[in-house]
Design an enzyme around this catalytic site. Structure first.
Site, PDB file in Angstrom:
ATOM      1  N   ASP A  42       0.818  -1.210   0.000  1.00 59.16           N
ATOM      2  CA  ASP A  42       0.000   0.000   0.000  1.00 59.16           C
ATOM      3  C   ASP A  42       0.853   1.262   0.000  1.00 59.16           C
ATOM      4  O   ASP A  42       1.362   1.680   1.043  1.00 59.16           O
ATOM      5  CB  ASP A  42      -0.902  -0.014   1.237  1.00 59.16           C
ATOM      6  CG  ASP A  42      -1.847   1.172   1.259  1.00 59.16           C
ATOM      7  OD1 ASP A  42      -2.017   1.811   0.197  1.00 59.16           O
ATOM      8  OD2 ASP A  42      -2.408   1.467   2.321  1.00 59.16           O
TER       9      ASP A  42
ATOM     10  N   ASP B 206      -1.466   5.385  -5.926  1.00 55.65           N
ATOM     11  CA  ASP B 206      -1.720   4.526  -4.773  1.00 55.65           C
ATOM     12  C   ASP B 206      -1.879   3.075  -5.209  1.00 55.65           C
ATOM     13  O   ASP B 206      -2.799   2.737  -5.935  1.00 55.65           O
ATOM     14  CB  ASP B 206      -2.997   5.018  -4.078  1.00 55.65           C
ATOM     15  CG  ASP B 206      -3.312   4.218  -2.834  1.00 55.65           C
ATOM     16  OD1 ASP B 206      -2.484   3.386  -2.421  1.00 55.65           O
ATOM     17  OD2 ASP B 206      -4.401   4.429  -2.265  1.00 55.65           O
TER      18      ASP B 206
END
Ligand SMILES: *[C@@H]1O[C@H](CO)[C@@H](O)[C@H](O)[C@H]1NC(C)=O
Ligand SMILES: *[C@@H]1O[C@H](CO)[C@@H](O)[C@H](O)[C@H]1NC(C)=O
Ligand SMILES: *[C@@H]1O[C@H](CO)[C@@H](O)[C@H](O)[C@H]1NC(C)=O
Ligand SMILES: *[C@@H]1O[C@H](CO)[C@@H](O)[C@H](O)[C@H]1NC(C)=O
Length: 442
Positions: free
Chosen positions: A102, A320
């Site tokens: 992440d 992201d």
């Protein structure tokens, strides 16, 4: 900013093959990831709906912060997430875990014993009492002070003493992970090289949309902040190359490894580079300078400032790995939608989350191109990075555009749009490079 976390979900995977070499303070690591939905037997449409739902939940989280975090995820539908997960081990002897990669958060955490409230996972919960190298961090430690939200625990249920650092990580979809902050040895391949004293969260209370055994054990924060894995390994760069989300080939992630972006690039492909924008008030996100979007023949009629960070920290564009579908500010999404509708001239089909078109029998419509214009680099998406073809229950052909409407003014470049590209985060040089690539050959 509080929060920074987000749900890890779904299926397990593969092998972590990697090589690591350690010197005093730095490490180089090669690992393999798998897409967490690989092999679940979902139809593409189901996959897509879940991704769109997940992206919305994620987008909403950026909007809120701290204890007021909230977002709309309908009960029973919250089984989202198409994410890429990395396998590693923690402790002595090593206990295995699978963490979602992440780049939109910093903290590394995994579910731990004694669980007060944990979701089911396929692997055993991490048991710190079985690791001879584990230790808890006090709330006075610098690592604890780096957390957006922490408190000093009393840890009465355990033999752990006073003043242990207790972290709280919030998700926009009301998910939460709370636990103690500790350090232990991280091993990136069983029996092979390891990194001592990595700070991570031992999650004792993990709740929210985590629902099934298909989840991983936690998150690996790859953000820009001091607690992320790249920051702790003190690498100058990292790169990943996501193989197709719907496929089953593992994807590589390389930390601090000299990356030759050309070696794996697709024939004729050109490496493009764009700077990161530093925003001190939010040290976690990889902000990019997005200037505009083109759909087919039309550059959207929006000023460049549309995608920029405002002085008060709203808006902006980030990349992201933990969000699946790219989300756009609502008014920009509507323009993209209108552009596809007017250029494709096909009937749209009803769908809550996605822009889908009915494709007449035998027709092979040409889909307008989709391009993101970054400072110094245009991302010209291949068809498979924004279009999905499907059939409904009655055998009618459909085609959907994999872009979602965000909950606020922030633009998030999600992992669906990053497939089949080798992406290098050059932390030392403060820039991002990308090139279309054969990710199974990196
Ligand atoms: C915790 O701190 C209190 C007050 O400082 C002390 O009385 C107590 O013995 C401590 N407990 C442990 C387990 O260290
Ligand atoms: C998870 O797996 C365990 C054991 O395999 C089973 O007992 C449990 O019901 C499963 N939970 C869910 C939510 O599927
Ligand atoms: C990445 O960082 C390592 C050191 O951490 C360095 O040796 C390597 O050349 C860097 N690669 C690129 C492409 O900048
Ligand atoms: C932040 O700034 C933008 C434009 O500069 C404004 O529209 C918005 O209302 C501001 N938000 C807050 C929370 O102050």
């Amino acid at each position: 900013m509080a929060d920074m976390h987000k749900p890890a979900l779904l299926l397990a995977l593969l092998t972590a093959l990697l090589t690591i070499s350690c010197s005093d303070a730095t490490a180089t690591v090669r690992m393999q990831l798998t897409s967490t939905d690989a092999g679940r037997g979902l139809t593409r449409r189901e996959l897509l709906q879940r991704m769109a739902l997940h992206s919305k939940a994620r987008a909403a989280q950026f909007h809120h912060s701290g204890s007021s975090a909230s977002a709309q995820v309908a009960p029973g539908k919250g089984d989202p997430a198409t994410e890429y997960r990395v396998k590693l081990a923690v402790g002595t002897p090593p206990q295995p875990m699978e963490l979602t990669l992440d780049t939109g958060s910093d903290l590394i955490w995994t579910q731990c014993q004694p669980c007060l409230s944990c979701y089911d996972q396929a692997l055993p919960y991490f048991d710190a009492s079985r690791s001879s190298t584990f230790s808890l961090l006090p709330c006075g430690s610098s690592a604890c002070q780096e957390l957006p939200l922490y408190s000093c625990g009393t840890a009465q249920k355990t033999s752990w003493g006073n003043q242990t650092c207790v972290y709280t990580a919030w998700y926009g979809d009301k998910s939460i992970s709370v636990g103690t902050l500790g350090v232990d040895k991280f091993t990136f391949a069983a029996g092979h090289a390891a990194m001592p004293d990595v700070t991570f969260g031992c999650g004792l209370l993990n709740n929210g949309i985590f629902t099934s055994n298909l989840t991983g054990t936690g998150l690996a924060g790859f953000g820009r902040g001091p607690l992320s894995l790249p920051s702790q390994l003190k690498v100058d760069n990292f790169s990943y190359c996501f193989t197709s989300i719907t496929g089953s080939k593992p994807s590589p992630v390389l930390l601090g490894v000299p990356t030759n972006l050309y070696s794996s690039s697709a024939r004729g492909a050109v490496v493009k580079t764009t700077p990161f924008i530093h925003y001190p008030a939010n040290p976690t996100y990889y902000y990019l300078s997005l200037k505009g979007i083109t759909v087919g023949s039309t550059r959207l009629p929006v000023p460049e400032s549309t995608f920029a960070l405002t002085k008060n920290g709203t808006g902006g564009t980030i990349i992201d790995s933990g969000t699946s579908v790219t989300t756009l500010p609502p008014h920009v999404y509507r323009l993209v939608r209108d552009a596809f509708v007017s250029q494709l001239k096909l009937k749209t089909t009803d769908d809550d989350d996605l822009l889908c078109f009915a494709v007449p029998k035998g027709a092979k419509p040409r889909v307008p191109k989709l391009m993101f214009h970054f400072e110094g680099a245009t991302l010209d998406l291949p068809r498979e990075n924004y279009v999905i073809d499907d059939e409904d229950e009655k055998g009618h052909k459909e085609m959907c555009i994999v872009i979602a409407e965000g909950g606020d003014e922030m633009t998030i470049i999600g992992n669906y749009q990053q497939q089949n590209m080798h992406i290098l985060y050059d932390l030392a040089g403060n820039k991002l490079s990308f090139v279309p690539a054969h990710c199974d050959r990196v």
